[in-house]
Write a protein that holds these residues in place. Structure first.
Motif, mmCIF file in Angstrom:
data_model
loop_
_atom_site.group_PDB
_atom_site.id
_atom_site.type_symbol
_atom_site.label_atom_id
_atom_site.label_comp_id
_atom_site.label_asym_id
_atom_site.label_seq_id
_atom_site.Cartn_x
_atom_site.Cartn_y
_atom_site.Cartn_z
ATOM 1 N N ILE A 1 0.843 -1.196 0.000
ATOM 2 C CA ILE A 1 0.000 0.000 0.000
ATOM 3 C C ILE A 1 0.878 1.246 0.000
ATOM 4 O O ILE A 1 1.949 1.275 0.626
ATOM 5 C CB ILE A 1 -0.935 -0.002 1.233
ATOM 6 C CG1 ILE A 1 -1.933 1.155 1.154
ATOM 7 C CG2 ILE A 1 -0.138 0.061 2.524
ATOM 8 C CD1 ILE A 1 -2.977 1.129 2.259
ATOM 9 N N GLU A 2 0.443 2.263 -0.724
ATOM 10 C CA GLU A 2 1.146 3.537 -0.724
ATOM 11 C C GLU A 2 0.759 4.292 0.540
ATOM 12 O O GLU A 2 -0.368 4.741 0.697
ATOM 13 C CB GLU A 2 0.784 4.345 -1.973
ATOM 14 C CG GLU A 2 1.279 3.712 -3.270
ATOM 15 C CD GLU A 2 0.955 4.585 -4.477
ATOM 16 O OE1 GLU A 2 0.435 5.714 -4.258
ATOM 17 O OE2 GLU A 2 1.207 4.149 -5.597
ATOM 18 N N SER A 3 1.703 4.423 1.436
ATOM 19 C CA SER A 3 1.410 5.000 2.741
ATOM 20 C C SER A 3 1.258 6.524 2.665
ATOM 21 O O SER A 3 1.918 7.192 1.872
ATOM 22 C CB SER A 3 2.526 4.646 3.726
ATOM 23 O OG SER A 3 2.223 5.146 5.008
ATOM 24 N N ASP A 4 0.336 7.049 3.487
ATOM 25 C CA ASP A 4 0.193 8.489 3.670
ATOM 26 C C ASP A 4 -0.131 8.738 5.136
ATOM 27 O O ASP A 4 -0.071 7.823 5.970
ATOM 28 C CB ASP A 4 -0.869 9.071 2.738
ATOM 29 C CG ASP A 4 -2.251 8.483 2.981
ATOM 30 O OD1 ASP A 4 -2.420 7.728 3.972
ATOM 31 O OD2 ASP A 4 -3.171 8.768 2.205
ATOM 32 N N ASP A 5 -0.476 9.972 5.489
ATOM 33 C CA ASP A 5 -0.727 10.306 6.891
ATOM 34 C C ASP A 5 -1.873 9.495 7.471
ATOM 35 O O ASP A 5 -1.838 9.086 8.642
ATOM 36 C CB ASP A 5 -1.037 11.802 7.035
ATOM 37 C CG ASP A 5 0.178 12.667 6.739
ATOM 38 O OD1 ASP A 5 1.307 12.122 6.784
ATOM 39 O OD2 ASP A 5 0.011 13.872 6.455
ATOM 40 N N ARG A 6 -2.900 9.242 6.665
ATOM 41 C CA ARG A 6 -4.047 8.494 7.163
ATOM 42 C C ARG A 6 -3.696 7.033 7.447
ATOM 43 O O ARG A 6 -4.107 6.475 8.473
ATOM 44 C CB ARG A 6 -5.198 8.572 6.154
ATOM 45 C CG ARG A 6 -5.751 9.975 5.951
ATOM 46 C CD ARG A 6 -6.657 10.046 4.748
ATOM 47 N NE ARG A 6 -5.921 9.745 3.518
ATOM 48 C CZ ARG A 6 -6.471 9.667 2.325
ATOM 49 N NH1 ARG A 6 -7.780 9.867 2.193
ATOM 50 N NH2 ARG A 6 -5.745 9.396 1.254
ATOM 51 N N VAL A 7 -2.937 6.428 6.557
ATOM 52 C CA VAL A 7 -2.525 5.041 6.765
ATOM 53 C C VAL A 7 -1.625 4.942 7.991
ATOM 54 O O VAL A 7 -1.787 4.038 8.829
ATOM 55 C CB VAL A 7 -1.805 4.495 5.515
ATOM 56 C CG1 VAL A 7 -1.250 3.103 5.786
ATOM 57 C CG2 VAL A 7 -2.756 4.463 4.323
ATOM 58 N N ARG A 8 -0.694 5.866 8.130
ATOM 59 C CA ARG A 8 0.209 5.830 9.286
ATOM 60 C C ARG A 8 -0.554 6.038 10.596
ATOM 61 O O ARG A 8 -0.282 5.367 11.601
ATOM 62 C CB ARG A 8 1.293 6.898 9.117
ATOM 63 C CG ARG A 8 2.351 6.521 8.080
ATOM 64 C CD ARG A 8 3.523 7.492 8.121
ATOM 65 N NE ARG A 8 3.152 8.808 7.581
ATOM 66 C CZ ARG A 8 3.264 9.134 6.293
ATOM 67 N NH1 ARG A 8 3.730 8.242 5.423
ATOM 68 N NH2 ARG A 8 2.924 10.339 5.865
ATOM 69 N N GLU A 9 -1.532 6.957 10.591
ATOM 70 C CA GLU A 9 -2.320 7.166 11.809
ATOM 71 C C GLU A 9 -3.147 5.941 12.154
ATOM 72 O O GLU A 9 -3.249 5.552 13.334
ATOM 73 C CB GLU A 9 -3.237 8.378 11.637
ATOM 74 C CG GLU A 9 -4.050 8.690 12.891
ATOM 75 C CD GLU A 9 -4.940 9.912 12.744
ATOM 76 O OE1 GLU A 9 -5.723 10.197 13.676
ATOM 77 O OE2 GLU A 9 -4.855 10.586 11.684
ATOM 78 N N ALA A 10 -3.752 5.306 11.134
ATOM 79 C CA ALA A 10 -4.550 4.101 11.383
ATOM 80 C C ALA A 10 -3.689 2.990 11.967
ATOM 81 O O ALA A 10 -4.096 2.306 12.920
ATOM 82 C CB ALA A 10 -5.206 3.638 10.081
#
Length: 316
Positions: free
Chosen positions: A101-110
């Protein structure tokens, strides 16, 4: 020895002759004919583009697609919905993350919230994630919400809280956001719980959890097989049943029963209270509004009524 009739094995059977025989009927010629131009990808039923073109929730036949049975669980898909659900403290059994998955702020927070809460995180192929989310736009992230553990309506009376009991019952409410807002108001104004019918009614979905802003973790929700019978049982236990309706007999500021053990019944915004529920109520109360306003949202109406009940009890 001219000819081939005397050669070994060259024997003509009787009754046969050379000449016309039954042909193929043009089948071979038809097989050589072209089938026209190749259809567009969006016109081929087995192609992904065809499925994406279909209206959501319907099969190619035009009949509604059957809902996937999940055993009472609910899947929340998409990066924003997943993060918002986790922030609200919704109970989660499993988080699914697509491989690579291409990580972003939302993925990292989840992932951070999941790690802090000790949630199970599974790396899942996208094809499997498509199946789990029933083809929703999951963006590589989804969570599974376990079935809600409903209480019994009688459990909302014997809570051990100070003061008279205050229960809210929903009649014909189908929007989970209204349920979440009502749960939040019940928590804010000292209520003990919410009762919902088991059929043709809203349930404790992820959307209801999210709208309650965490209040659902403190306020119990009970499920009644028959709402009218549950209200009658409350009356036998000494509670008064008050229904909210724009055509009520009493206006909310004049509600003398506010200081008594109370069940406040909220009907749907469109239909109001059903006939049997209305007949079960001890009083039907209306909320006074400025002219030109037809009705209030069910969640707002419940909040206004609960505030007035809490205010009258405080000054009783």
């Amino acid at each position: 020895m001219a000819g081939s009739s005397r050669r070994q094995g060259a024997v003509r059977r009787s009754g046969t002759k050379k000449g016309m025989v039954v042909g193929s009927g043009g089948q071979r010629r038809k097989g050589l004919e072209g089938k026209g131009p190749t259809p567009k990808a969006s016109d081929r039923p087995n192609h992904k583009a065809y499925k994406q073109k279909r209206p959501a929730g319907r099969k190619a036949s035009g009949r509604p697609a059957p809902r996937r049975k999940t055993g009472g669980t609910e899947v929340v898909a998409g990066r924003n919905p997943v993060v918002e659900a986790l922030r609200a403290g919704i109970p989660v059994s499993t988080m699914y993350v697509a491989g690579r998955i291409e990580s972003d702020d939302r993925v990292r927070e989840a992932l951070t919230i999941a790690a802090n809460r000790g949630l199970a995180v599974l790396e899942t192929p996208r094809t499997e994630l498509d199946r789990i989310t029933d083809g929703a736009a999951h963006q590589g992230l989804a969570i599974q919400v376990p079935p809600y553990d409903y209480a019994h309506p009688n459990d909302l009376v014997d809570t051990g809280q100070d003061g008279p009991a205050l229960v809210v019952a929903l009649d014909g409410i189908t929007d989970p956001r209204n349920l979440g807002a009502i749960i939040r108001s019940v928590a804010a104004f000292g209520g003990s719980g919410v009762v919902v019918p088991s059929r043709r009614s809203v349930g404790m979905t992820a959307s209801a959890w999210k709208t309650s802003a965490g209040a659902a973790a403190r306020v119990r929700v009970a499920q009644a097989g028959n709402l009218t019978r549950a209200l009658e049982d409350y009356r036998k236990q000494g509670l008064f049943v008050v229904g909210l309706d724009m055509d009520g007999d009493v206006e909310l500021p004049g509600l003398e029963l506010a200081t008594e053990p109370l069940v406040v019944v909220v009907g749907s915004e469109g239909k109001g209270l059903s006939r049997l529920v209305r007949e079960t109520c001890d009083q039907v109360v209306s909320i006074p509004m400025a002219s030109g306003t037809e009705s209030l949202n069910a969640g707002i109406a419940a909040g206004v009524a609960l505030y007035e009940v809490a205010r009258r009890r405080e000054h009783a």
